[in-house]
Write a protein that holds these residues in place. Structure first.
Motif, short mmCIF file in Angstrom:
data_model
loop_
_atom_site.label_atom_id
_atom_site.label_comp_id
_atom_site.label_asym_id
_atom_site.label_seq_id
_atom_site.Cartn_x
_atom_site.Cartn_y
_atom_site.Cartn_z
N UNK A 206 9.10 -19.66 -8.70
CA UNK A 206 8.38 -20.41 -9.44
C UNK A 206 8.85 -21.85 -9.69
N UNK A 207 7.87 -22.67 -9.99
CA UNK A 207 8.06 -24.13 -10.14
C UNK A 207 8.99 -24.57 -11.51
N UNK A 208 8.89 -23.81 -12.39
CA UNK A 208 9.71 -23.89 -13.51
C UNK A 208 11.22 -23.82 -13.47
N UNK A 209 11.71 -22.92 -12.50
CA UNK A 209 13.27 -22.74 -12.29
C UNK A 209 13.62 -24.07 -11.75
N UNK A 210 12.88 -25.09 -11.21
CA UNK A 210 13.46 -26.10 -10.39
C UNK A 210 13.47 -27.33 -11.71
N UNK B 122 33.36 -26.00 -4.60
CA UNK B 122 32.87 -27.11 -3.73
C UNK B 122 31.71 -26.90 -2.85
N UNK B 123 31.33 -25.93 -2.25
CA UNK B 123 30.12 -25.34 -1.74
C UNK B 123 29.20 -25.05 -2.62
N UNK B 124 28.05 -25.52 -2.81
CA UNK B 124 26.85 -25.42 -3.85
C UNK B 124 25.57 -24.87 -3.15
N UNK B 125 25.25 -25.54 -1.80
CA UNK B 125 23.99 -24.77 -1.35
C UNK B 125 23.01 -26.18 -2.18
N UNK B 126 23.06 -27.17 -1.57
CA UNK B 126 22.22 -28.42 -2.34
C UNK B 126 21.52 -28.85 -1.42
N UNK B 127 20.07 -29.12 -1.58
CA UNK B 127 19.27 -29.52 -0.95
C UNK B 127 17.85 -29.92 -1.42
N UNK B 128 17.03 -30.63 -0.72
CA UNK B 128 15.86 -31.17 -1.52
C UNK B 128 14.88 -30.22 -2.21
N UNK C 63 18.54 -36.20 -9.11
CA UNK C 63 17.00 -36.64 -9.28
C UNK C 63 16.08 -35.65 -8.60
N UNK C 64 16.42 -35.38 -7.16
CA UNK C 64 15.51 -34.88 -6.32
C UNK C 64 15.96 -33.33 -5.63
N UNK C 65 17.18 -33.05 -6.07
CA UNK C 65 17.83 -31.92 -5.36
C UNK C 65 17.68 -30.57 -5.91
#
Ligand code: ADP
Length: 492
Positions: free
Chosen positions: A196-200, A179-185, A209-211
């Motif tokens: 690095x950018x590619x892991x996003x 239930x808890x995942x550590x989601x943020x923008x 879309x943006x998290x």
């Protein structure tokens, strides 16, 4: 004690990394596992180090035992900000604990506050834990991460740390609660982690879309994923239980395993537990459990009466735990022959509902709204039955503790509850407790009525379940050896 047989098998070294660990800091089952599993593994020829944040709230008696092992400065954020990393160490029963010390992140409040604080805190912790292993020059075979707070570790390991000594280790991540995942923008997590950018991208940390999702990143990059029961391993691949990650988990199902939790049978031992009114074993439980029931009734101001069935509930009071069902059947529970004890803290709606039921049922119902280890022990020993009607339950420890104390669980057949509590079968005289399947109040009530019927009309059979439950193996031995086998497979 390690047996000769164990000593002949290869030694494995493992670093456990997570956000809580009994007795230093515990908010739930994760804290129990971080304590008990390493201890069980050391008995099976494993070298285990546990890496934790050095929270200020860790009791002074433990802080005093910590020894300074060194410190260094580590760059963390995208703008290259440097942070202090101190390493404080202590050993307890063969397990080495390394605490990551930094006042910016760990010097105030509870371990978990809100994501605005927690995201930077655990980005820092994850990177510092790996840097500390390099600094200490202790490169384990396996890095075993726990829940979202350690989610970036497998990602760091295969990116920023890939060319460093610790990059040689294999990684495992355990889902204690999806239930808890550590989601943020994305910009925030990208800034703090400096990954690095590619892991996003999709299939990695990107979520919606943006998290960015720290747990999802860990699941993607880990060499192995485990969760704390077989049933939950299957459930989380479905939409209902998958918390938005079911498709991701189906994709990674080849490296997903379910291993059920145990409990520490030294701490949870009715023969020696100092918090009980009277100690007992399966041999004299039927006589001596009564003294604990009486002590519990006295302590909570309930009518002292051995003739009533006493039903307990020890839980975080959140919607995961099936409390909507409990509060909706409460009036029907109270029938003149039943007492109910609730120990927990959490959402105001449940706290208030249970306080209300206590007020209108003085002497019969007690709602103790607090976190209280010693009362928990007395409830496990003094109650006749324990309710665990969870909406979802990755493993659940309270039903295991209850069985070990001869208290019969009444549970919903989900996750680890399904794997550990075999339904009572009156025809074959088998089973450990009373169960129901669909998440419906009527079915919970039905299970409780079935339990009460056996309690009041077939006490011999009830007593047989009590003894059977106490004899059930709920220790870590078997599961620790399954983890060990997986570690060996991973190490290759
Ligand atoms: P979760 O991790 O979802 O909270 P578990 O069943 O895995 O649930 O673990 C709960 C642990 O926390 C058990 O050791 C239980 O005894 C303990 N616990 C829960 N609530 C309380 C409370 N109010 N007071 C004391 N111990 C509690």
């Amino acid at each position: 004690m390690a047996t000769n047989e164990n000593l002949q098998t290869p030694r494995v070294s493992v670093a456990f990394i997570g956000s809580e660990c009994y007795p230093f800091v515990k908010t739930g089952g994760l804290g129990d596992v971080m304590y008990a599993l390493p201890r069980a593994l050391t008995k099976q020829n494993c070298d285990v180090k546990v890496i934790l944040p050095r929270y200020h709230i860790i009791a002074q008696k433990y802080q005093e035992k910590m020894i300074y092992k060194g410190s260094f400065s580590m760059n963390l954020c995208a703008d290259g900000r440097e942070y202090y990393v101190g390493i404080m160490e202590m050993e307890m029963d063969g397990v080495v604990y390394d605490f990551i010390d930094n006042d910016d992140f760990f010097s105030w409040g509870n371990p978990y506050t809100d994501l605005v604080t927690d995201i930077p805190k655990y980005c820092y912790f994850d990177k510092a834990a790996l840097a500390a292993l390099n600094f200490l020059d202790w490169i384990p075979d396996i890095i075993h991460c726990h829940d979202w707070q350690a989610g970036l570790i497998p990602v760091y390991l295969r990116t920023v740390f890939a060319g460093t000594p610790v990059g040689r280790a294999k990684s495992m991540i355990t889902i204690h609660n999806l239930r808890f995942q550590g989601i943020y923008n994305i910009p925030t997590i990208r800034y703090w982690s400096n990954l690095p950018g590619w892991v996003f991208e999709y299939g990695m940390l990107k979520h919606g879309w943006e998290d960015a999702n720290m747990f999802k990143g860990g699941l993607t990059f880990a060499d192995s994923i485990t969760t704390v029961s077989n049933t939950y391993a299957g459930e989380i691949q479905t939409e209902f239980y998958g918390e938005g990650l079911d498709a991701h988990l189906r994709y990674h199902a080849g490296k997903l395993h379910g291993i059920v939790n145990g409990i520490d049978v030294d701490i949870w031992n009715s023969r020696t537990d100092k918090l009980l009114a009277e100690n007992y074993s399966e041999k004299d439980v039927l006589k001596k459990k009564k003294a604990n029931k009486k002590a519990l009734q006295e302590r909570l101001g309930l009518e002292v009466d051995d003739g009533k069935i006493l039903i307990g509930l020890v839980s975080r009071l959140t919607n995961q735990k099936g409390l909507d069902l409990v509060s909706s059947i409460f009036p029907e529970l109270i029938d003149g022959n039943t007492q109910v004890v609730i120990l927990g803290t959490g959402d105001a709606q449940y706290e208030d509902a249970f306080r209300y039921y206590e007020n209108v049922n003085k002497g019969t119902v007690s709602a103790y709204i607090a976190y209280d280890e010693s009362l928990a022990h007395l409830i496990y020993a003094g109650a006749d039955a324990l309710l665990v009607p969870s909406l979802f339950e990755p493993c659940g420890l309270t039903q295991l503790i209850a069985m070990r104390y001869g208290t019969i669980p009444i549970v919903r057949e989900t996750g680890g509850l399904k794997d550990t509590v075999l339904p009572y079968n009156e025809y074959t005289d088998t089973g450990n407790g009373f169960t129901f399947d669909r998440y419906e109040a009527g079915l919970l009530l039905d299970a409780i009525i079935r339990a009460k019927t056996v309690y009041f009309t077939e006490r011999d059979r009830w007593n047989e379940i009590v003894v059977r439950d106490m004899e059930k193996d709920v220790s870590w031995d078997q599961s620790a050896s399954q983890y060990r086998d997986l570690y060996l497979q991973l190490r290759g």
